[in-house]
Design a protein around this motif. Structure first.
Motif, PDB file in Angstrom:
ATOM      1  N   PHE A 143       0.823  -1.208   0.000  1.00 29.79           N
ATOM      2  CA  PHE A 143       0.000   0.000   0.000  1.00 29.79           C
ATOM      3  C   PHE A 143       0.860   1.262   0.000  1.00 29.79           C
ATOM      4  CE2 PHE A 143      -2.146  -3.267   2.628  1.00 29.79           C
ATOM      5  CZ  PHE A 143      -3.188  -3.561   1.760  1.00 29.79           C
ATOM      6  N   LYS A 144       0.418   2.242  -0.764  1.00 32.21           N
ATOM      7  CA  LYS A 144       1.045   3.563  -0.753  1.00 32.21           C
ATOM      8  C   LYS A 144       0.238   4.537   0.093  1.00 32.21           C
ATOM      9  CE  LYS A 144       3.002   2.935  -5.400  1.00 32.21           C
ATOM     10  NZ  LYS A 144       3.023   3.444  -6.797  1.00 32.21           N
ATOM     11  N   VAL A 145      -0.985   4.142   0.432  1.00 33.77           N
ATOM     12  CA  VAL A 145      -1.876   4.995   1.231  1.00 33.77           C
ATOM     13  C   VAL A 145      -2.578   4.146   2.280  1.00 33.77           C
ATOM     14  CG1 VAL A 145      -2.286   6.640  -0.640  1.00 33.77           C
ATOM     15  CG2 VAL A 145      -3.803   4.663  -0.368  1.00 33.77           C
ATOM     16  N   ALA A 146      -3.198   4.820   3.230  1.00 30.98           N
ATOM     17  CA  ALA A 146      -4.001   4.132   4.249  1.00 30.98           C
ATOM     18  C   ALA A 146      -5.334   4.850   4.396  1.00 30.98           C
ATOM     19  CB  ALA A 146      -3.274   4.104   5.582  1.00 30.98           C
ATOM     20  N   LEU A 147      -6.396   4.084   4.595  1.00 32.73           N
ATOM     21  CA  LEU A 147      -7.705   4.690   4.813  1.00 32.73           C
ATOM     22  C   LEU A 147      -7.829   5.195   6.243  1.00 32.73           C
ATOM     23  CD1 LEU A 147     -10.440   5.296   3.491  1.00 32.73           C
ATOM     24  CD2 LEU A 147     -11.200   3.007   4.155  1.00 32.73           C
ATOM     25  N   GLY A 148      -7.111   4.539   7.167  1.00 35.32           N
ATOM     26  CA  GLY A 148      -7.165   4.963   8.568  1.00 35.32           C
ATOM     27  C   GLY A 148      -8.273   4.305   9.350  1.00 35.32           C
ATOM     28  N   VAL A 149      -8.454   2.994   9.109  1.00 36.41           N
ATOM     29  CA  VAL A 149      -9.469   2.239   9.843  1.00 36.41           C
ATOM     30  C   VAL A 149      -8.845   0.984  10.430  1.00 36.41           C
ATOM     31  CG1 VAL A 149     -11.324   3.064   8.343  1.00 36.41           C
ATOM     32  CG2 VAL A 149     -10.214   0.874   7.840  1.00 36.41           C
ATOM     33  N   VAL A 150      -9.502   0.459  11.473  1.00 37.55           N
ATOM     34  CA  VAL A 150      -9.162  -0.864  12.006  1.00 37.55           C
ATOM     35  C   VAL A 150     -10.232  -1.825  11.503  1.00 37.55           C
ATOM     36  CG1 VAL A 150      -8.853  -2.269  14.061  1.00 37.55           C
ATOM     37  CG2 VAL A 150      -8.109   0.122  14.068  1.00 37.55           C
TER      38      VAL A 150
END
Length: 406
Positions: free
Chosen positions: A323-330
């Motif tokens: 991944f180059k990005v993260a959504l920011g969820v668990v």
């Protein structure tokens, strides 16, 4: 007071060797291991050594034989911290090294096969790499991760001491798990028993937060053909989520790589994972007792059976996209419906800014349908920083579309 009473109890147990040992509950074990005085049990720290001393005394009181180095309960290993996260750890001696300590007890029934039961007892200390806490140094007590697993292991040791005798039983509290499965890796390469007699290994990592619907994740179910049958026939009310792979982010992996059938039990991620708020008051001790009873029934079911046949499984970790990005969820790893259910939201990340909430089920990310965790990860891997896309979620039965900027 919560910081003082468990410590006093620890000191009482360690000092009263001549008296009949006090019966110790799951909650008392967790309260001691997750006490602030042990400062997060980071591998090689004074706090971890204190925890090792406590576990050694608990094993002795239960009546386990020492099975570490030179007739002790302890197996130490020394290593240099990795500078390259993709390199293999080097077990060495000398300057700039860290010493971890496995704690090992044994029930010798003079049987031809041995069951290995393990859980890691180290945690993140004051935070650092691996912590999801962003406000500076703080004690990470790791009540669920993984004092919960260690306490269930000790309860099983007590019960197995005076009951089943079709196998020998080895109990290992591993050090160095948070740094990369170091303690279990070292043990399998320097075993204190004959590993050729190992029948199977059961690993308990984060078993302290059983939910109301009693969902229990079990990995490694493909590592011997009989696992699904045994797990279902002994199940007394859990909603089982079964995963075949023998490879995962916990200590059972080290044993799978030695061609030993494994199981890993897990009650799911939560908002306190790898944070200072993972404290002993938040655990479901009734649920932990249920899990202990379930594992006992599994062991009992196999007690008189021949040695299990090992089977290789698909390595799902090799298929995980980068991944180059993260959504920011668990993610909710116990969710078995269509989509990816959100179990937690990170502050100031794309998901929070887009208005996503805990409990939302992501069913589409960009142009890609999301049916499970793997399809979610494949979809996420196609985005780069600065990209804008849509996310379609199922929120309490209604489809909602939001815009997200990575």
């Amino acid at each position: 007071m919560k910081n003082i009473l468990p410590l006093l109890f620890l000191l009482t147990i360690l000092s009263c060797k001549t008296e009949k040992p006090k019966a110790v509950s799951l909650k008392e074990d967790v309260a001691i291991l997750a006490n602030d005085s042990l400062r997060g049990r980071e591998t090689g720290s004074y706090g971890e050594l204190m925890a090792a001393g406590y576990l050694q005394q608990r094993m002795e009181d239960i009546g386990l034989q020492p099975k570490g180095k030179k007739g002790t309960y302890l197996q130490t290993f020394t290593f240099k911290p990795r500078t390259d996260p993709h390199s293999e750890v080097q077990f060495v001696t000398g300057d700039s090294t860290i010493t971890g300590t496995n704690v090992i007890g044994y029930i010798d029934n003079r049987a031809e096969k041995t069951v290995i039961i393990g859980a890691h007892y180290d945690h993140l200390g004051l935070g650092g790499e691996g912590s999801l806490y962003r406000e500076g140094a703080a004690i990470h007590n790791g009540a669920d991760d993984n004092a919960s697993g260690v306490s269930v292991m000790l309860k099983l040791a007590k019960r197995l001491q005076d009951s089943l005798n079709g196998s020998n039983y080895l109990f290992v509290a591993f050090s160095g798990e948070e740094m990369g499965l170091l303690g279990s890796n070292y043990f399998t390469k320097n075993p204190t028993i004959d590993l050729s007699k190992a029948n199977y290994m059961i690993n308990m990592d984060m078993v302290g937060r059983l939910r109301e619907d009693k969902t229990l994740s079990i990995s490694g179910t493909g590592t011997t053909p009989i696992w699904p049958q045994v797990l279902n026939s002994t199940n007394t009310g859990f909603k089982l989520v079964l995963n075949e792979s023998g490879i995962g982010p916990s200590d059972h992996t080290s044993f799978y790589l030695q061609n030993i059938p494994v199981l890993h039990l897990f009650t799911g991620q939560h908002e306190d994972y790898h944070k200072p708020t993972d404290d002993y008051e938040k655990l479901n001790y009734e649920g932990m007792g249920m899990i202990s009873n379930y594992i006992y029934e599994i062991i009992k079911e196999l007690d008189d059976d021949p040695k299990l046949t090992f089977k290789k499984t698909k390595n799902e970790s090799e298929e995980v996209p980068r991944f180059k990005v993260a959504l920011g969820v668990v993610p909710d790893y116990l969710f078995d419906g269509k989509g990816m259910r959100i179990d937690g939201i990170s502050d100031d990340k794309p998901a929070q800014k887009a208005g996503l909430k805990k409990g939302d089920v992501v069913i589409q990310l960009g142009d890609s349908l999301v049916t499970d965790m793997m399809s979610y990860m494949r979809a996420l891997s196609t985005f780069e920083e600065g990209n804008v896309t849509k996310v379609i979620i199922d929120r309490e039965g209604k489809k909602v579309e939001v815009g997200v900027k990575f």
